[in-house]
Design a protein around this motif. Sequence first.
Motif, PDB file in Angstrom:
ATOM      1  N   SER A  86       0.835  -1.190   0.000  1.00 38.99           N
ATOM      2  CA  SER A  86       0.000   0.000   0.000  1.00 38.99           C
ATOM      3  C   SER A  86       0.875   1.248   0.000  1.00 38.99           C
ATOM      4  CB  SER A  86      -0.950   0.006   1.189  1.00 38.99           C
ATOM      5  OG  SER A  86      -0.229   0.110   2.391  1.00 38.99           O
ATOM      6  N   ILE A  87       0.443   2.230  -0.723  1.00 37.69           N
ATOM      7  CA  ILE A  87       1.185   3.482  -0.851  1.00 37.69           C
ATOM      8  C   ILE A  87       0.881   4.398   0.327  1.00 37.69           C
ATOM      9  CG2 ILE A  87       1.458   5.551  -2.261  1.00 37.69           C
ATOM     10  CD1 ILE A  87       0.715   3.802  -4.677  1.00 37.69           C
ATOM     11  N   LEU A  88      -0.364   4.373   0.782  1.00 35.66           N
ATOM     12  CA  LEU A  88      -0.801   5.272   1.845  1.00 35.66           C
ATOM     13  C   LEU A  88      -1.144   4.504   3.114  1.00 35.66           C
ATOM     14  CD1 LEU A  88      -3.274   7.497  -0.205  1.00 35.66           C
ATOM     15  CD2 LEU A  88      -0.895   7.999   0.359  1.00 35.66           C
ATOM     16  N   VAL A  89      -0.921   5.149   4.257  1.00 37.03           N
ATOM     17  CA  VAL A  89      -1.364   4.600   5.534  1.00 37.03           C
ATOM     18  C   VAL A  89      -2.172   5.672   6.254  1.00 37.03           C
ATOM     19  CG1 VAL A  89       0.530   2.971   5.771  1.00 37.03           C
ATOM     20  CG2 VAL A  89       0.772   5.240   6.720  1.00 37.03           C
ATOM     21  N   ASP A  90      -3.062   5.234   7.117  1.00 40.39           N
ATOM     22  CA  ASP A  90      -3.869   6.163   7.894  1.00 40.39           C
ATOM     23  C   ASP A  90      -3.096   6.606   9.138  1.00 40.39           C
ATOM     24  OD1 ASP A  90      -4.003   3.936   9.516  1.00 40.39           O
ATOM     25  OD2 ASP A  90      -6.147   3.644   9.296  1.00 40.39           O
ATOM     26  N   VAL A  91      -3.741   7.403   9.976  1.00 39.82           N
ATOM     27  CA  VAL A  91      -3.097   7.939  11.178  1.00 39.82           C
ATOM     28  C   VAL A  91      -2.620   6.801  12.079  1.00 39.82           C
ATOM     29  CG1 VAL A  91      -3.488   9.266  13.291  1.00 39.82           C
ATOM     30  CG2 VAL A  91      -4.328  10.128  11.104  1.00 39.82           C
ATOM     31  N   HIS A  92      -3.480   5.828  12.279  1.00 42.50           N
ATOM     32  CA  HIS A  92      -3.113   4.695  13.132  1.00 42.50           C
ATOM     33  C   HIS A  92      -1.887   3.972  12.580  1.00 42.50           C
ATOM     34  CE1 HIS A  92      -3.604   1.323  15.855  1.00 42.50           C
ATOM     35  NE2 HIS A  92      -3.549   0.513  14.811  1.00 42.50           N
ATOM     36  N   GLY A  93      -1.886   3.749  11.281  1.00 45.50           N
ATOM     37  CA  GLY A  93      -0.768   3.061  10.646  1.00 45.50           C
ATOM     38  C   GLY A  93       0.526   3.864  10.731  1.00 45.50           C
ATOM     39  N   ALA A  94       0.435   5.178  10.545  1.00 47.22           N
ATOM     40  CA  ALA A  94       1.624   6.031  10.640  1.00 47.22           C
ATOM     41  C   ALA A  94       2.175   6.018  12.063  1.00 47.22           C
ATOM     42  CB  ALA A  94       1.296   7.453  10.201  1.00 47.22           C
ATOM     43  N   CYS A  95       1.292   6.058  13.040  1.00 43.86           N
ATOM     44  CA  CYS A  95       1.726   5.991  14.447  1.00 43.86           C
ATOM     45  C   CYS A  95       2.456   4.683  14.717  1.00 43.86           C
ATOM     46  CB  CYS A  95       0.542   6.125  15.391  1.00 43.86           C
ATOM     47  SG  CYS A  95      -0.167   7.778  15.474  1.00 43.86           S
ATOM     48  N   ARG A  96       1.920   3.605  14.213  1.00 41.73           N
ATOM     49  CA  ARG A  96       2.559   2.295  14.422  1.00 41.73           C
ATOM     50  C   ARG A  96       3.909   2.210  13.731  1.00 41.73           C
ATOM     51  NH1 ARG A  96      -0.989  -2.691  13.252  1.00 41.73           N
ATOM     52  NH2 ARG A  96       0.988  -3.631  13.842  1.00 41.73           N
ATOM     53  N   LEU A  97       3.980   2.700  12.492  1.00 40.83           N
ATOM     54  CA  LEU A  97       5.239   2.631  11.746  1.00 40.83           C
ATOM     55  C   LEU A  97       6.325   3.496  12.380  1.00 40.83           C
ATOM     56  CD1 LEU A  97       3.881   2.698   8.094  1.00 40.83           C
ATOM     57  CD2 LEU A  97       5.106   0.822   9.191  1.00 40.83           C
ATOM     58  N   LEU A  98       5.957   4.663  12.902  1.00 41.82           N
ATOM     59  CA  LEU A  98       6.938   5.566  13.513  1.00 41.82           C
ATOM     60  C   LEU A  98       7.121   5.312  15.008  1.00 41.82           C
ATOM     61  CD1 LEU A  98       5.991   8.958  11.808  1.00 41.82           C
ATOM     62  CD2 LEU A  98       7.866   7.405  11.209  1.00 41.82           C
ATOM     63  N   ALA A  99       6.256   4.485  15.573  1.00 40.18           N
ATOM     64  CA  ALA A  99       6.288   4.191  17.013  1.00 40.18           C
ATOM     65  C   ALA A  99       6.155   5.466  17.843  1.00 40.18           C
ATOM     66  CB  ALA A  99       7.552   3.417  17.386  1.00 40.18           C
ATOM     67  N   VAL A 100       5.157   6.280  17.468  1.00 38.75           N
ATOM     68  CA  VAL A 100       4.863   7.509  18.204  1.00 38.75           C
ATOM     69  C   VAL A 100       3.375   7.546  18.534  1.00 38.75           C
ATOM     70  CG1 VAL A 100       6.747   8.813  17.118  1.00 38.75           C
ATOM     71  CG2 VAL A 100       4.458   8.891  16.120  1.00 38.75           C
ATOM     72  N   SER A 101       3.029   8.424  19.462  1.00 39.38           N
ATOM     73  CA  SER A 101       1.626   8.590  19.824  1.00 39.38           C
ATOM     74  C   SER A 101       0.908   9.431  18.773  1.00 39.38           C
ATOM     75  CB  SER A 101       1.506   9.270  21.187  1.00 39.38           C
ATOM     76  OG  SER A 101       1.946  10.612  21.093  1.00 39.38           O
ATOM     77  N   ARG A 102      -0.398   9.397  18.828  1.00 38.49           N
ATOM     78  CA  ARG A 102      -1.231  10.186  17.926  1.00 38.49           C
ATOM     79  C   ARG A 102      -0.944  11.681  18.084  1.00 38.49           C
ATOM     80  NH1 ARG A 102      -6.240   8.753  15.527  1.00 38.49           N
ATOM     81  NH2 ARG A 102      -7.559  10.551  15.136  1.00 38.49           N
ATOM     82  N   SER A 103      -0.793  12.138  19.326  1.00 33.60           N
ATOM     83  CA  SER A 103      -0.529  13.562  19.551  1.00 33.60           C
ATOM     84  C   SER A 103       0.838  13.965  19.001  1.00 33.60           C
ATOM     85  CB  SER A 103      -0.657  13.924  21.028  1.00 33.60           C
ATOM     86  OG  SER A 103       0.273  13.214  21.805  1.00 33.60           O
ATOM     87  N   THR A 104       1.830  13.107  19.133  1.00 38.36           N
ATOM     88  CA  THR A 104       3.150  13.399  18.559  1.00 38.36           C
ATOM     89  C   THR A 104       3.067  13.471  17.045  1.00 38.36           C
ATOM     90  OG1 THR A 104       4.312  12.381  20.407  1.00 38.36           O
ATOM     91  CG2 THR A 104       5.533  12.565  18.330  1.00 38.36           C
ATOM     92  N   LEU A 105       2.314  12.567  16.442  1.00 38.63           N
ATOM     93  CA  LEU A 105       2.146  12.572  14.993  1.00 38.63           C
ATOM     94  C   LEU A 105       1.528  13.891  14.537  1.00 38.63           C
ATOM     95  CD1 LEU A 105       2.459  10.736  12.436  1.00 38.63           C
ATOM     96  CD2 LEU A 105       0.034  10.248  12.723  1.00 38.63           C
ATOM     97  N   PHE A 106       0.506  14.360  15.249  1.00 38.27           N
ATOM     98  CA  PHE A 106      -0.138  15.609  14.852  1.00 38.27           C
ATOM     99  C   PHE A 106       0.755  16.817  15.110  1.00 38.27           C
ATOM    100  CE2 PHE A 106      -4.077  13.051  14.872  1.00 38.27           C
ATOM    101  CZ  PHE A 106      -4.415  13.272  13.543  1.00 38.27           C
ATOM    102  N   LYS A 107       1.615  16.766  16.106  1.00 34.21           N
ATOM    103  CA  LYS A 107       2.595  17.842  16.311  1.00 34.21           C
ATOM    104  C   LYS A 107       3.569  17.895  15.141  1.00 34.21           C
ATOM    105  CE  LYS A 107       2.459  17.779  21.333  1.00 34.21           C
ATOM    106  NZ  LYS A 107       3.161  17.347  22.561  1.00 34.21           N
TER     107      LYS A 107
END
Length: 64
Positions: free
Chosen positions: A10-31
């Motif tokens: 898959s080319i795109l991932v959602d917020v949950h997937g990005a958090c898992r791949l980067l090993a960060v929290s949702r709030s860190t991702l949005f920052k």
Amino acid sequence: MGAEVENSDSILVDVHGACRLLAVSRSTLFKLTSSGDLRFLKIGKSVRFRRADLTAFVDALAGA
């Protein structure tokens, strides 16, 4: 919707997937997105991240 993370084709991932791949929290991702450090796409009301952008972000952190 975390199934995108498991499918490496898959080319795109959602917020949950990005958090898992980067090993960060949702709030860190949005920052990271609000500061402009991490690129994202809006498709309708949905936020998506390109795998290539996530990889580039990690590479930049590692100094690659």
